[in-house]
Design a protein around this motif. Structure first.
Motif, PDB file in Angstrom:
ATOM      1  N   LEU A  90       0.814  -1.214   0.000  1.00  0.00           N
ATOM      2  CA  LEU A  90       0.000   0.000   0.000  1.00  0.00           C
ATOM      3  C   LEU A  90       0.850   1.267   0.000  1.00  0.00           C
ATOM      4  O   LEU A  90       0.325   2.360  -0.235  1.00  0.00           O
ATOM      5  CB  LEU A  90      -0.918   0.009   1.229  1.00  0.00           C
ATOM      6  N   GLY A  91       2.132   1.135   0.298  1.00  0.00           N
ATOM      7  CA  GLY A  91       3.012   2.300   0.341  1.00  0.00           C
ATOM      8  C   GLY A  91       3.195   2.904   1.714  1.00  0.00           C
ATOM      9  O   GLY A  91       3.725   4.013   1.849  1.00  0.00           O
ATOM     10  N   PHE A  92       2.759   2.193   2.767  1.00  0.00           N
ATOM     11  CA  PHE A  92       2.852   2.714   4.120  1.00  0.00           C
ATOM     12  C   PHE A  92       4.293   2.653   4.634  1.00  0.00           C
ATOM     13  O   PHE A  92       5.099   1.834   4.194  1.00  0.00           O
ATOM     14  CB  PHE A  92       1.978   1.908   5.080  1.00  0.00           C
ATOM     15  N   SER A  93       4.585   3.496   5.606  1.00  0.00           N
ATOM     16  CA  SER A  93       5.847   3.460   6.350  1.00  0.00           C
ATOM     17  C   SER A  93       5.548   2.729   7.657  1.00  0.00           C
ATOM     18  O   SER A  93       5.090   3.332   8.623  1.00  0.00           O
ATOM     19  CB  SER A  93       6.341   4.883   6.626  1.00  0.00           C
ATOM     20  N   SER A  94       5.797   1.434   7.684  1.00  0.00           N
ATOM     21  CA  SER A  94       5.296   0.586   8.760  1.00  0.00           C
ATOM     22  C   SER A  94       6.407   0.014   9.626  1.00  0.00           C
ATOM     23  O   SER A  94       7.515  -0.240   9.160  1.00  0.00           O
ATOM     24  CB  SER A  94       4.477  -0.576   8.180  1.00  0.00           C
ATOM     25  N   MET A  95       6.060  -0.222  10.889  1.00  0.00           N
ATOM     26  CA  MET A  95       6.966  -0.907  11.812  1.00  0.00           C
ATOM     27  C   MET A  95       6.167  -1.447  12.989  1.00  0.00           C
ATOM     28  O   MET A  95       5.028  -1.044  13.230  1.00  0.00           O
ATOM     29  CB  MET A  95       8.071   0.031  12.314  1.00  0.00           C
ATOM     30  N   GLN A  96       6.787  -2.377  13.702  1.00  0.00           N
ATOM     31  CA  GLN A  96       6.237  -2.865  14.957  1.00  0.00           C
ATOM     32  C   GLN A  96       6.886  -2.078  16.092  1.00  0.00           C
ATOM     33  O   GLN A  96       8.086  -1.801  16.072  1.00  0.00           O
ATOM     34  CB  GLN A  96       6.527  -4.354  15.134  1.00  0.00           C
ATOM     35  N   LYS A  97       6.067  -1.685  17.073  1.00  0.00           N
ATOM     36  CA  LYS A  97       6.567  -0.951  18.237  1.00  0.00           C
ATOM     37  C   LYS A  97       5.993  -1.562  19.518  1.00  0.00           C
ATOM     38  O   LYS A  97       4.979  -2.249  19.495  1.00  0.00           O
ATOM     39  CB  LYS A  97       6.155   0.524  18.177  1.00  0.00           C
ATOM     40  N   GLN A  98       6.641  -1.275  20.635  1.00  0.00           N
ATOM     41  CA  GLN A  98       6.093  -1.591  21.936  1.00  0.00           C
ATOM     42  C   GLN A  98       5.176  -0.449  22.364  1.00  0.00           C
ATOM     43  O   GLN A  98       5.376   0.694  21.981  1.00  0.00           O
ATOM     44  CB  GLN A  98       7.209  -1.806  22.951  1.00  0.00           C
ATOM     45  N   LEU A  99       4.190  -0.765  23.187  1.00  0.00           N
ATOM     46  CA  LEU A  99       3.168   0.215  23.526  1.00  0.00           C
ATOM     47  C   LEU A  99       3.724   1.444  24.224  1.00  0.00           C
ATOM     48  O   LEU A  99       3.205   2.553  24.060  1.00  0.00           O
ATOM     49  CB  LEU A  99       2.086  -0.425  24.403  1.00  0.00           C
ATOM     50  N   ASP A 100       4.779   1.289  25.012  1.00  0.00           N
ATOM     51  CA  ASP A 100       5.310   2.468  25.700  1.00  0.00           C
ATOM     52  C   ASP A 100       6.128   3.356  24.775  1.00  0.00           C
ATOM     53  O   ASP A 100       6.600   4.416  25.189  1.00  0.00           O
ATOM     54  CB  ASP A 100       6.113   2.084  26.947  1.00  0.00           C
ATOM     55  N   LEU A 101       6.262   2.945  23.519  1.00  0.00           N
ATOM     56  CA  LEU A 101       6.914   3.762  22.493  1.00  0.00           C
ATOM     57  C   LEU A 101       8.290   4.238  22.944  1.00  0.00           C
ATOM     58  O   LEU A 101       8.641   5.406  22.833  1.00  0.00           O
ATOM     59  CB  LEU A 101       6.018   4.938  22.083  1.00  0.00           C
ATOM     60  N   ASN A 102       9.085   3.276  23.423  1.00  0.00           N
ATOM     61  CA  ASN A 102      10.495   3.558  23.673  1.00  0.00           C
ATOM     62  C   ASN A 102      11.239   3.479  22.340  1.00  0.00           C
ATOM     63  O   ASN A 102      10.628   3.520  21.281  1.00  0.00           O
ATOM     64  CB  ASN A 102      11.047   2.600  24.736  1.00  0.00           C
ATOM     65  N   SER A 103      12.541   3.342  22.388  1.00  0.00           N
ATOM     66  CA  SER A 103      13.305   3.399  21.140  1.00  0.00           C
ATOM     67  C   SER A 103      13.265   2.102  20.331  1.00  0.00           C
ATOM     68  O   SER A 103      13.640   2.104  19.159  1.00  0.00           O
ATOM     69  CB  SER A 103      14.762   3.774  21.427  1.00  0.00           C
ATOM     70  N   TRP A 104      12.795   1.014  20.936  1.00  0.00           N
ATOM     71  CA  TRP A 104      12.757  -0.263  20.217  1.00  0.00           C
ATOM     72  C   TRP A 104      11.831  -0.153  19.009  1.00  0.00           C
ATOM     73  O   TRP A 104      10.756   0.417  19.084  1.00  0.00           O
ATOM     74  CB  TRP A 104      12.257  -1.359  21.148  1.00  0.00           C
ATOM     75  N   ARG A 105      12.284  -0.742  17.905  1.00  0.00           N
ATOM     76  CA  ARG A 105      11.460  -0.771  16.696  1.00  0.00           C
ATOM     77  C   ARG A 105      11.843  -1.975  15.850  1.00  0.00           C
ATOM     78  O   ARG A 105      12.996  -2.430  15.876  1.00  0.00           O
ATOM     79  CB  ARG A 105      11.625   0.526  15.870  1.00  0.00           C
ATOM     80  N   LYS A 106      10.915  -2.475  15.120  1.00  0.00           N
ATOM     81  CA  LYS A 106      11.157  -3.538  14.146  1.00  0.00           C
ATOM     82  C   LYS A 106      10.479  -3.136  12.848  1.00  0.00           C
ATOM     83  O   LYS A 106       9.275  -3.298  12.672  1.00  0.00           O
ATOM     84  CB  LYS A 106      10.606  -4.875  14.648  1.00  0.00           C
ATOM     85  N   PRO A 107      11.246  -2.542  11.939  1.00  0.00           N
ATOM     86  CA  PRO A 107      10.640  -1.995  10.714  1.00  0.00           C
ATOM     87  C   PRO A 107      10.346  -3.055   9.676  1.00  0.00           C
ATOM     88  O   PRO A 107      10.914  -4.158   9.696  1.00  0.00           O
ATOM     89  CB  PRO A 107      11.721  -1.038  10.214  1.00  0.00           C
ATOM     90  N   CYS A 108       9.467  -2.721   8.762  1.00  0.00           N
ATOM     91  CA  CYS A 108       9.204  -3.590   7.621  1.00  0.00           C
ATOM     92  C   CYS A 108      10.371  -3.516   6.639  1.00  0.00           C
ATOM     93  O   CYS A 108      11.061  -2.493   6.575  1.00  0.00           O
ATOM     94  CB  CYS A 108       7.920  -3.172   6.923  1.00  0.00           C
TER      95      CYS A 108
END
Length: 321
Positions: free
Chosen positions: A303-321
């Protein structure tokens, strides 16, 4: 902090609120490698139109934008002051830009190699924005525009009559968004803070109160009027602004907002409803909390989204697509 309010039971909200408020601390770092993404958390968290003023121009992820005079967190211009028309063009985020979203308390991890950062406007000063600009990043200013938070430095400026029901998060109450004459200068002062610190754009949170238990008899038209007011306040200051969730009103507000920020559209099978932003050549910054990347990336990338998985507290951890 940020959440998808209509999807979080009160019990979960109360259990996680401490991690989301200003007293929380980010405890994990970020290893940002798309080929070798960060390991997922052991317990993936659960979450919660008239045309615009001004002229947009295609944006690029790189480029240094020097900030205006530094301001301390919470510093504002005089309420009700209307800034002069912005010169030049504002940033227009385009589809596919990778991003980092860090709202948890603690220093922003500036090592993540992405062109866009979305960080808390109150908790970060002009030096943080300038440092990110020096690395070629664009920086979005997170502001809660739909509910009162007792921990913000300007909380005393919001009259009791503006505060409705609890949102389900400690220390937060819904705004009566019908009172535009009172909220406009207060939101304008917050947006001035973002501009004075050098931010490029604004992410206004909790801007779909009309379908919540706000304590006020709000209508969809009330929300449209309020959200358009926010968009004009941003554009008058030369700032881009994103539409946070509010899926039902995307068709009406697409022309007023420069990008979208979405939580969990894949989990709830709603991503197609956000795709009009992509068709308008506007970025969709998207996260999932419960789903792993192998469960949503194929669809959202198509779809063209800028997507990633995050933890709910939105710390620095990320797992991008």
């Amino acid at each position: 902090m940020n959440r998808r309010l209509r999807l979080i039971p009160a019990a979960i909200a109360l259990a996680t609120a401490t991690a989301l408020l200003a007293t929380s601390c980010s405890s994990s770092g970020s290893d940002d490698d798309k080929d070798s993404a960060d390991a997922p958390p052991s317990n993936p968290p659960a979450a919660t139109a008239p045309s615009t003023s001004g002229t947009t121009a295609p944006g690029t992820p790189a480029g240094t934008t020097p900030p205006a005079t530094p301001a301390t967190p919470g510093a504002t211009t005089a309420p009700g002051t209307t800034p002069p028309p912005a010169t030049g063009t504002r940033w227009q985020p385009t589809p596919g830009l990778a991003w980092q979203w860090q709202l948890g308390s603690g220093p922003v991890d500036q090592s993540v190699d992405v062109p866009v950062y979305d960080i808390d406007g109150f908790e970060n000063d002009a030096t943080v924005v300038a440092a990110l600009h020096a690395k070629g990043r664009k920086v979005i200013c997170y502001i809660n525009a739909g509910s009162w938070e007792d921990f913000r430095p300007d909380s005393a400026a919001f009259a009791k009559t503006l505060q409705g029901s609890d949102t389900g998060w400690k220390g937060e109450k819904w705004f009566d968004i019908r009172k535009l004459d009172q909220l406009k200068p207060l939101m304008g002062a917050r947006f001035d803070m973002c501009k004075n610190k050098g931010f490029d754009a604004i992410e206004p949170d909790t801007i779909e109160a009309y379908n919540q238990n706000s304590g006020f008899p709000l209508t969809p038209d009330d929300q449209l009027a309020y959200n358009r007011m926010l968009a004009k306040l941003a554009h008058d200051r030369g700032l881009a602004i994103g539409l946070k969730n509010d899926l039902d009103q995307i068709p009406a507000l697409l022309g007023d907002f420069d990008f979208a920020v979405n939580e969990e559209c894949s989990q709830f099978d709603e991503c197609d409803r956000v795709s009009p932003f992509i068709k308008a050549n506007k970025a969709v910054f998207h996260v999932e909390y419960k789903l792993d990347t192998n469960q949503f990336c194929a669809k959202t990338k198509s779809l063209g989204f800028s997507s990633m998985q995050k933890q709910l507290d939105l710390n620095s951890w990320r797992k991008p697509c």
